[in-house]
Design an enzyme around this catalytic site. Structure first.
Site, PDB file in Angstrom:
ATOM      1  N   CYS A 149       0.875  -1.171  -0.037  1.00 46.41           N
ATOM      2  CA  CYS A 149       0.024   0.061   0.141  1.00 46.41           C
ATOM      3  C   CYS A 149       0.764   1.296   0.018  1.00 46.41           C
ATOM      4  CB  CYS A 149      -0.861   0.004   1.345  1.00 46.41           C
ATOM      5  SG  CYS A 149      -0.147  -0.041   2.761  1.00 46.41           S
ATOM      6  N   LYS A 150       0.606   2.425   0.671  1.00 48.42           N
ATOM      7  CA  LYS A 150       1.266   3.562   0.615  1.00 48.42           C
ATOM      8  C   LYS A 150       2.460   3.353   1.680  1.00 48.42           C
ATOM      9  CE  LYS A 150       1.314   8.470   1.186  1.00 48.42           C
ATOM     10  NZ  LYS A 150       0.602   9.639   1.405  1.00 48.42           N
TER      11      LYS A 150
END
Length: 99
Positions: free
Chosen positions: A65-66
């Protein structure tokens, strides 16, 4: 399975490997930036996509993800569903892009 560092993933890609990478961010985030070869399945959609991922149960799957929080949840969920080789990209795409 131990998590994977951004450096390790970079090295493997530069060596010609094409690991299965699932980006669990939202579609708008995926549109802004992505890791080459990754597929986008937002975290909230994973339960509905399990049938599509069935063939990967015993293969290495890298989730990201981020920053690593959502992908940690994705790793836990997939592991609970019987996936045996799920690795979280430490630091997410933020760490990957910093390499």
């Amino acid at each position: 399975m131990p998590d994977i560092t951004a450096s390790e993933l970079h090295q493997r890609q530069q060596a010609g490997e094409t690991p299965t990478i699932i980006d669990v961010r939202e579609p708008w985030e995926f549109e802004e930036s992505r890791i080459s070869g990754s597929q986008n399945i937002p975290l909230g959609n994973l339960p509905q996509q399990l049938d599509d991922l069935e063939d990967l149960k015993d293969q290495e799957v890298i989730v990201h993800c981020k920053s690593g929080t959502r992908s940690s949840a994705a790793k836990a969920f997939l592991t609970q569903q019987g996936f045996t080789n799920v690795r979280n990209l430490e630091g997410g795409i933020t760490a990957y892009q910093a390499k």
